[in-house]
Design a protein around this motif. Sequence first.
Motif, PDB file in Angstrom:
ATOM      1  N   GLY A  49       0.815  -1.210   0.000  1.00  0.00           N
ATOM      2  CA  GLY A  49       0.000   0.000   0.000  1.00  0.00           C
ATOM      3  C   GLY A  49       0.848   1.259   0.000  1.00  0.00           C
ATOM      4  N   ALA A  50       1.971   1.231   0.729  1.00  0.00           N
ATOM      5  CA  ALA A  50       2.870   2.388   0.748  1.00  0.00           C
ATOM      6  C   ALA A  50       3.492   2.620  -0.626  1.00  0.00           C
ATOM      7  N   ILE A  51       3.852   1.532  -1.317  1.00  0.00           N
ATOM      8  CA  ILE A  51       4.419   1.673  -2.669  1.00  0.00           C
ATOM      9  C   ILE A  51       3.392   2.279  -3.619  1.00  0.00           C
ATOM     10  N   LEU A  52       2.171   1.757  -3.584  1.00  0.00           N
ATOM     11  CA  LEU A  52       1.112   2.278  -4.456  1.00  0.00           C
ATOM     12  C   LEU A  52       0.772   3.716  -4.110  1.00  0.00           C
ATOM     13  N   THR A  53       0.727   4.021  -2.814  1.00  0.00           N
ATOM     14  CA  THR A  53       0.386   5.382  -2.398  1.00  0.00           C
ATOM     15  C   THR A  53       1.457   6.374  -2.818  1.00  0.00           C
ATOM     16  N   ALA A  54       2.732   5.967  -2.704  1.00  0.00           N
ATOM     17  CA  ALA A  54       3.822   6.856  -3.129  1.00  0.00           C
ATOM     18  C   ALA A  54       3.691   7.187  -4.613  1.00  0.00           C
ATOM     19  N   ALA A  55       3.393   6.182  -5.431  1.00  0.00           N
ATOM     20  CA  ALA A  55       3.216   6.434  -6.865  1.00  0.00           C
ATOM     21  C   ALA A  55       2.010   7.326  -7.121  1.00  0.00           C
ATOM     22  N   ALA A  56       0.909   7.070  -6.387  1.00  0.00           N
ATOM     23  CA  ALA A  56      -0.298   7.882  -6.580  1.00  0.00           C
ATOM     24  C   ALA A  56      -0.058   9.332  -6.169  1.00  0.00           C
ATOM     25  N   PHE A  87      -6.335   6.979  -0.307  1.00  0.00           N
ATOM     26  CA  PHE A  87      -5.883   5.920  -1.197  1.00  0.00           C
ATOM     27  C   PHE A  87      -5.164   4.823  -0.411  1.00  0.00           C
ATOM     28  N   PHE A  88      -4.312   5.204   0.531  1.00  0.00           N
ATOM     29  CA  PHE A  88      -3.589   4.210   1.331  1.00  0.00           C
ATOM     30  C   PHE A  88      -4.556   3.341   2.129  1.00  0.00           C
ATOM     31  N   LEU A  89      -5.578   3.949   2.711  1.00  0.00           N
ATOM     32  CA  LEU A  89      -6.564   3.171   3.455  1.00  0.00           C
ATOM     33  C   LEU A  89      -7.334   2.232   2.539  1.00  0.00           C
ATOM     34  N   LEU A  90      -7.654   2.698   1.333  1.00  0.00           N
ATOM     35  CA  LEU A  90      -8.418   1.863   0.403  1.00  0.00           C
ATOM     36  C   LEU A  90      -7.618   0.671  -0.093  1.00  0.00           C
ATOM     37  N   ILE A 141     -10.964  -4.533  -4.760  1.00  0.00           N
ATOM     38  CA  ILE A 141     -11.563  -3.334  -5.350  1.00  0.00           C
ATOM     39  C   ILE A 141     -10.993  -2.042  -4.785  1.00  0.00           C
ATOM     40  N   GLY A 142     -10.192  -2.119  -3.736  1.00  0.00           N
ATOM     41  CA  GLY A 142      -9.731  -0.907  -3.057  1.00  0.00           C
ATOM     42  C   GLY A 142      -8.897  -0.006  -3.939  1.00  0.00           C
ATOM     43  N   VAL A 143      -7.924  -0.576  -4.647  1.00  0.00           N
ATOM     44  CA  VAL A 143      -7.033   0.230  -5.484  1.00  0.00           C
ATOM     45  C   VAL A 143      -7.806   0.863  -6.637  1.00  0.00           C
ATOM     46  N   THR A 144      -8.725   0.108  -7.220  1.00  0.00           N
ATOM     47  CA  THR A 144      -9.526   0.655  -8.329  1.00  0.00           C
ATOM     48  C   THR A 144     -10.358   1.833  -7.870  1.00  0.00           C
ATOM     49  N   VAL A 145     -11.048   1.662  -6.727  1.00  0.00           N
ATOM     50  CA  VAL A 145     -11.845   2.764  -6.182  1.00  0.00           C
ATOM     51  C   VAL A 145     -10.948   3.949  -5.840  1.00  0.00           C
ATOM     52  N   GLY A 146      -9.780   3.651  -5.272  1.00  0.00           N
ATOM     53  CA  GLY A 146      -8.853   4.713  -4.898  1.00  0.00           C
ATOM     54  C   GLY A 146      -8.303   5.484  -6.073  1.00  0.00           C
ATOM     55  N   ILE A 172      -3.647  10.341 -14.110  1.00  0.00           N
ATOM     56  CA  ILE A 172      -3.747   9.831 -12.733  1.00  0.00           C
ATOM     57  C   ILE A 172      -4.246   8.395 -12.727  1.00  0.00           C
ATOM     58  N   PHE A 173      -5.332   8.148 -13.441  1.00  0.00           N
ATOM     59  CA  PHE A 173      -5.904   6.804 -13.452  1.00  0.00           C
ATOM     60  C   PHE A 173      -4.952   5.801 -14.094  1.00  0.00           C
ATOM     61  N   ALA A 174      -4.344   6.169 -15.216  1.00  0.00           N
ATOM     62  CA  ALA A 174      -3.481   5.241 -15.950  1.00  0.00           C
ATOM     63  C   ALA A 174      -2.229   4.885 -15.155  1.00  0.00           C
ATOM     64  N   VAL A 175      -1.575   5.882 -14.561  1.00  0.00           N
ATOM     65  CA  VAL A 175      -0.342   5.625 -13.809  1.00  0.00           C
ATOM     66  C   VAL A 175      -0.622   4.721 -12.611  1.00  0.00           C
ATOM     67  N   ILE A 176      -1.698   5.012 -11.883  1.00  0.00           N
ATOM     68  CA  ILE A 176      -2.033   4.174 -10.721  1.00  0.00           C
ATOM     69  C   ILE A 176      -2.316   2.741 -11.151  1.00  0.00           C
ATOM     70  N   GLN A 177      -3.028   2.564 -12.248  1.00  0.00           N
ATOM     71  CA  GLN A 177      -3.335   1.212 -12.708  1.00  0.00           C
ATOM     72  C   GLN A 177      -2.085   0.469 -13.173  1.00  0.00           C
ATOM     73  N   VAL A 178      -1.168   1.169 -13.836  1.00  0.00           N
ATOM     74  CA  VAL A 178       0.081   0.536 -14.281  1.00  0.00           C
ATOM     75  C   VAL A 178       0.904   0.090 -13.076  1.00  0.00           C
TER      76      VAL A 178
END
Length: 358
Positions: free
Chosen positions: A200-207, A226-229, A235-240, A261-267
């Motif tokens: 979650g920390a890795i994904l949040t840093a990128a987001a 986003f980190f909480l989601l 489904i948490g990352v998608t919603v976030g 924003i959406f594309a980078v988070i999904q990648v």
Amino acid sequence: MQSRSVATAQIITGIAAAIALLYYLRNIMIPLVVAFVLAVLVNALVRFIHRLSPRPPSWAVSAIAGIIVISIASGGIFAIAQGMAQMVAQGPAVLARLDALAMSAGQAFHLERPLHLTAVIGEISIPRLAGAILSELQGFGSGLLLVIVYFGFILAGRKRLGDKVHKAAGSSERARMVENTIEKIVADIETYVWVQTITGAILTAAAVIVMAAVGLHNVLFWGVVFFLLTFIPNIGVTVGSVFPSLFALVQFPTIWQSVVIFAVIQVVATIVGNLIYPRMQAETQNIDPVATLLSLSFWSVLWGLPGAFLAVPMTLMLMMVFGQFEATTWVSALLSNDGEPNIRKNPGERPKAIRAPD
């Protein structure tokens, strides 16, 4: 035949009564479960600190780890409250932008009459919305206070837990079974929380980086949310990624910021989900994917949004408890991924896939 029917009826009645108690006592149970999960995380942090420096006394390390965890949780709540207040203050501008987008959509579809936002969703009262958000924040505040109280008592009384188990069990064999079950539950929840925290920390840093790069407002708020989601399975990352993308669509006159924003988070989520997460998780979280989805739905209906966050820890607890009784072993097997929920033959063995907390 009649005795079996009576036993089945008793089991169904007991399950229904347990579900009813979980629902009606949710205001008490949710902070208790959250405090228990935080205590497990503190336990992992204490062992990690002792591994780096074994000299400090255990009580001091536990106190420092507890303060760190509670401070981070409180800071997250404060960031969410501040972000919500800023969003309410920006409410009129957001509504005006949404109304402009609605009119643009109407023109794109060649509607005869202009399409206004109020015609689609009705009048929105900013003061009423602010009051609702304030009420929710007050509920979060009282819940956080209860979590802190539970958390303190759990940390203070964990050393006396062994004596209580022996006295309550009555026999050494039963006490050993209870202790083994508790150790399995703690090890599995610790593994789950640690893995979700790191990924979650890795994904949040990128987001946060991509949101700050495009100039999105309230980046700290969106980062915490986003980190909480990321703790909500599947489904948490998608919603976030959807919510900040939508607000970027509202904030900016062009759509490329929202798309980026959406594309980078999904990648990044795809990379983490396919390369990093499986390597860290290995086979330690032995829950069937379908059971994960069902537990997410069940606990969300029962406890709302907190239930979505606690779905996997609660399912891990139930899987381990059910596996200790012959009458409910089949439930534990169905919840597990490989049909063998007791994946660690030695209950004291820590997960091999993750060594950081040890």
